[in-house]
Design an enzyme around this catalytic site. Sequence first.
Site, PDB file in Angstrom:
ATOM      1  N   CYS A 178       0.795  -1.482   0.451  1.00  0.00           N
ATOM      2  CA  CYS A 178       0.222   0.001   0.008  1.00  0.00           C
ATOM      3  C   CYS A 178       1.157   1.030  -0.185  1.00  0.00           C
ATOM      4  O   CYS A 178       1.354   1.383  -0.794  1.00  0.00           O
ATOM      5  CB  CYS A 178      -0.941  -0.112   0.488  1.00  0.00           C
ATOM      6  N   ARG A 179       0.162   1.779   0.617  1.00  0.00           N
ATOM      7  CA  ARG A 179       2.148   3.371   0.936  1.00  0.00           C
ATOM      8  C   ARG A 179       2.687   3.183   1.596  1.00  0.00           C
ATOM      9  O   ARG A 179       3.900   4.529   1.314  1.00  0.00           O
ATOM     10  CB  ARG A 179       0.845   4.565   2.040  1.00  0.00           C
TER      11      ARG A 179
END
Lengths: 224, 224
Positions: free
Chosen positions: B175-176
């Site tokens: 994800c981030r």
Amino acid sequence: MAFKQELNDQFARMGKVLGSGRRLELLDYLAQGARSVDALATVSGLSVANTSQHLQKMQQAGLVRAERQGKQIFYALADDEVITLMTVLHGLAERHLAEVREMVSMHLTARDRLAPVSVEELLARAQSGLVTILDVRPPEEYAAGHVPGAVNISPAHLREQIAQLDAGREVIAYCRGPYCTFSFEAVAALRAQGFTAHRLESGFPEWKQAGYPVEYEHSEQVSR
Amino acid sequence: MAFKQELNDQFARMGKVLGSGRRLELLDYLAQGARSVDALATVSGLSVANTSQHLQKMQQAGLVRAERQGKQIFYALADDEVITLMTVLHGLAERHLAEVREMVSMHLTARDRLAPVSVEELLARAQSGLVTILDVRPPEEYAAGHVPGAVNISPAHLREQIAQLDAGREVIAYCRGPYCTFSFEAVAALRAQGFTAHRLESGFPEWKQAGYPVEYEHSEQVSR
DNA sequence: CAAACATTCAATCATGTGGTTGAATGTTTG
DNA sequence: CAAACATTCAACCACATGATTGAATGTTTG
């Protein structure tokens, strides 16, 4: 998500500590090696109690660690990555804060012309053999790699050991980077003593990163 | 030396901005790409006015820049080095703040079993064609750039849409960033369903910064 | 074990900060 | 040019912070 917020709050604890010029100054000094509280207080001009409190905050934030030696307590950076952090911060500030650029250029033109020397110029002049390259960083950093042929005088002993340099030769000083002020101080001190001195426009990290040769041994240190 | 202090005060302007968990969260979102004020407000849960004020502080500190597009104002990181700054900060916090380590291990269940995959490994396994790369971020962030070939399932629909993945293939989720918790959740959920799943040790911002290819179109999204 | 020393603690003050609210500014659209 | 929309501004509050003082803690030395 609460977890993410709590995590960022933890990171912010560390960030908060970077939000004070005094603390950044203390970190600058600590980047040279471990120092006692009152050594830091005298060098920074802060009161001992105030210095102590700043150091404790930095310790709680994990940027700095403390170790007792006799009746003194020595603080040191928690990690060399703290230097990386500061270097990145300096770079960002240089690129995006107009004030920083102005301050540096004003300082350079106002106080005599400390016209910086580029890496290429340094190499050219070094080959002539008429220039002394001065590494104004703490001995440990010098030992971990420096510009070939450079002489090391740690910032703390700068004034006492200037006399050991050859007054007939031009001096080019460098330290950790363009915003490491030791090279500025060194050039000022050298000029006050009649030397012809300039600072390298960048610093050792940039030198190394550009792929220029690096010397690792303890070759020509002036101090003992 | 006054110059040194003023310089550190300028650096501290930038440091102060890092001293708020909310701002760090906003920077996390901005690391994905430019976002409008109210997009940031809704995703972070802050009021629009509050978000605007934080963004302005960050802009004054030179960490972020604003650009008007129509009636919206898009903010973006001033520089990719801001990501470096945050990454270094995360690393320091992980190493020196016991709270961070505890939070991560407590909340992210059995870290050993979720052994993270490095970017290099991901590339190697991706070439074999036997791996599904799963982007566990909201669709907007996926659309703004993702790892080539990655499949997107937004965190909100994770559990319902797992069934649409090929159960015979290994899954690598990202994800981030290393502290973005969606990838952990995805791996846990996938394993609960019998998948072989790992998370990428870093995240998309790091991927992008490292210069790896980025895909922008809406290529293989599983969700509708 | 008491004196000397280095550091920290505790109390206090002025100032700065994050957050909320509602009004104001500036851009596009009809 | 007025309505609709996105963002910012201004005023306000509760709270955190940096700095100063003087007392307290803990370590070494005689």
